[in-house]
Design a protein around this motif. Structure first.
Motif, PDB file in Angstrom:
ATOM      1  N   ALA A 125       0.833  -1.211   0.000  1.00  0.00           N
ATOM      2  CA  ALA A 125       0.000   0.000   0.000  1.00  0.00           C
ATOM      3  C   ALA A 125       0.867   1.260   0.000  1.00  0.00           C
ATOM      4  N   ILE A 126       1.907   1.265   0.819  1.00  0.00           N
ATOM      5  CA  ILE A 126       2.806   2.434   0.843  1.00  0.00           C
ATOM      6  C   ILE A 126       3.501   2.574  -0.505  1.00  0.00           C
ATOM      7  N   GLY A 127       3.980   1.473  -1.050  1.00  0.00           N
ATOM      8  CA  GLY A 127       4.671   1.515  -2.342  1.00  0.00           C
ATOM      9  C   GLY A 127       3.780   2.010  -3.467  1.00  0.00           C
ATOM     10  N   VAL A 128       2.535   1.536  -3.498  1.00  0.00           N
ATOM     11  CA  VAL A 128       1.614   1.919  -4.577  1.00  0.00           C
ATOM     12  C   VAL A 128       1.169   3.374  -4.431  1.00  0.00           C
ATOM     13  N   THR A 129       0.823   3.793  -3.215  1.00  0.00           N
ATOM     14  CA  THR A 129       0.302   5.155  -3.030  1.00  0.00           C
ATOM     15  C   THR A 129       1.374   6.226  -3.176  1.00  0.00           C
ATOM     16  N   THR A 130       2.632   5.851  -2.999  1.00  0.00           N
ATOM     17  CA  THR A 130       3.699   6.846  -3.120  1.00  0.00           C
ATOM     18  C   THR A 130       4.445   6.751  -4.444  1.00  0.00           C
ATOM     19  N   GLY A 131       3.990   5.875  -5.313  1.00  0.00           N
ATOM     20  CA  GLY A 131       4.647   5.722  -6.608  1.00  0.00           C
ATOM     21  C   GLY A 131       5.838   4.790  -6.568  1.00  0.00           C
ATOM     22  N   GLY A 132       5.980   4.083  -5.487  1.00  0.00           N
ATOM     23  CA  GLY A 132       7.080   3.106  -5.366  1.00  0.00           C
ATOM     24  C   GLY A 132       8.380   3.762  -4.984  1.00  0.00           C
ATOM     25  N   PRO A 133       9.234   3.014  -4.298  1.00  0.00           N
ATOM     26  CA  PRO A 133      10.507   3.575  -3.861  1.00  0.00           C
ATOM     27  C   PRO A 133      11.604   3.492  -4.918  1.00  0.00           C
ATOM     28  N   GLY A 134      11.257   3.261  -6.165  1.00  0.00           N
ATOM     29  CA  GLY A 134      12.256   3.188  -7.224  1.00  0.00           C
ATOM     30  C   GLY A 134      13.058   1.902  -7.186  1.00  0.00           C
TER      31      GLY A 134
END
Length: 182
Positions: A125-134
């Motif tokens: 959820a954090i990865g998807v909502t923030t655009g992923g951590p690269g």
């Protein structure tokens, strides 16, 4: 692995390929449960194996390392890394409790599975909502390969524990060797 190495799962592609890979893997894993044969196979796997295999989750500590190196944002790396490490550290302990027939083993296994699943959902959820951590290769293999499989193993374990359909551990004499000698 070849797709990941060639940046197929980069953030620039549409549709978003990491979530698509995760959803397809989960859908396939749950569709397998429609098969009586597959359910029988899963039920035959000892619960302590399904739990103990999750020890690999300690490798999620790589997110914390990348955060400390300044390569990953803390709002993703800390919860994802700490949750994975805790899940992985407790896996052998919970597996042992269940295997040795401790009265709290089944309850601990259920709580541990729920925690492990919640950690995976939180990280995704954090990865998807923030655009992923690269994530680049090889770290991109974590969300496209390890996360859905870990979630499925947690699911299969939880189903077996709640329905009591999985193989129950049999106390071994070796666990009590010498305990009755007095």
């Amino acid at each position: 692995m070849l797709l990941a190495a060639n940046n197929f799962f980069g953030n620039d592609g549409l549709p978003p390929r990491i979530p698509m890979a995760m959803v397809l893997t989960l859908a396939f894993g749950y569709l397998l449960l429609l098969s009586t044969s597959f359910r029988g196979i899963i039920a035959a796997i000892p619960q302590h194996w399904l739990i103990g295999i999750q020890t690999f989750r300690v490798l999620g500590g790589v997110f914390i390392v990348r955060y400390l190196q300044g390569e990953m944002p803390g709002f993703f790396a800390i919860p994802a890394g700490v949750g994975d490490v805790l899940t992985g550290i407790f896996a052998p302990l919970v597996a042992y409790w269940l295997y040795s027939g401790k009265s709290y083993g089944r309850g601990a296994a259920i709580v541990w599975n729920l925690f492990g699943m919640a950690d995976l959902v939180d990280a995704v959820a954090i990865g998807v909502t923030t655009g992923g951590p690269g994530l680049i290769f090889p770290l991109v293999l974590i969300p496209i390969y390890a996360v859905p499989r870990a979630f499925l193993i947690h699911s299969y374990s939880l189903i077996g524990l709640l329905r009591k359909t999985s193989q129950q551990p049999q106390p071994r004499e070796a666990l009590h060797y010498g305990a009755d000698v007095a």
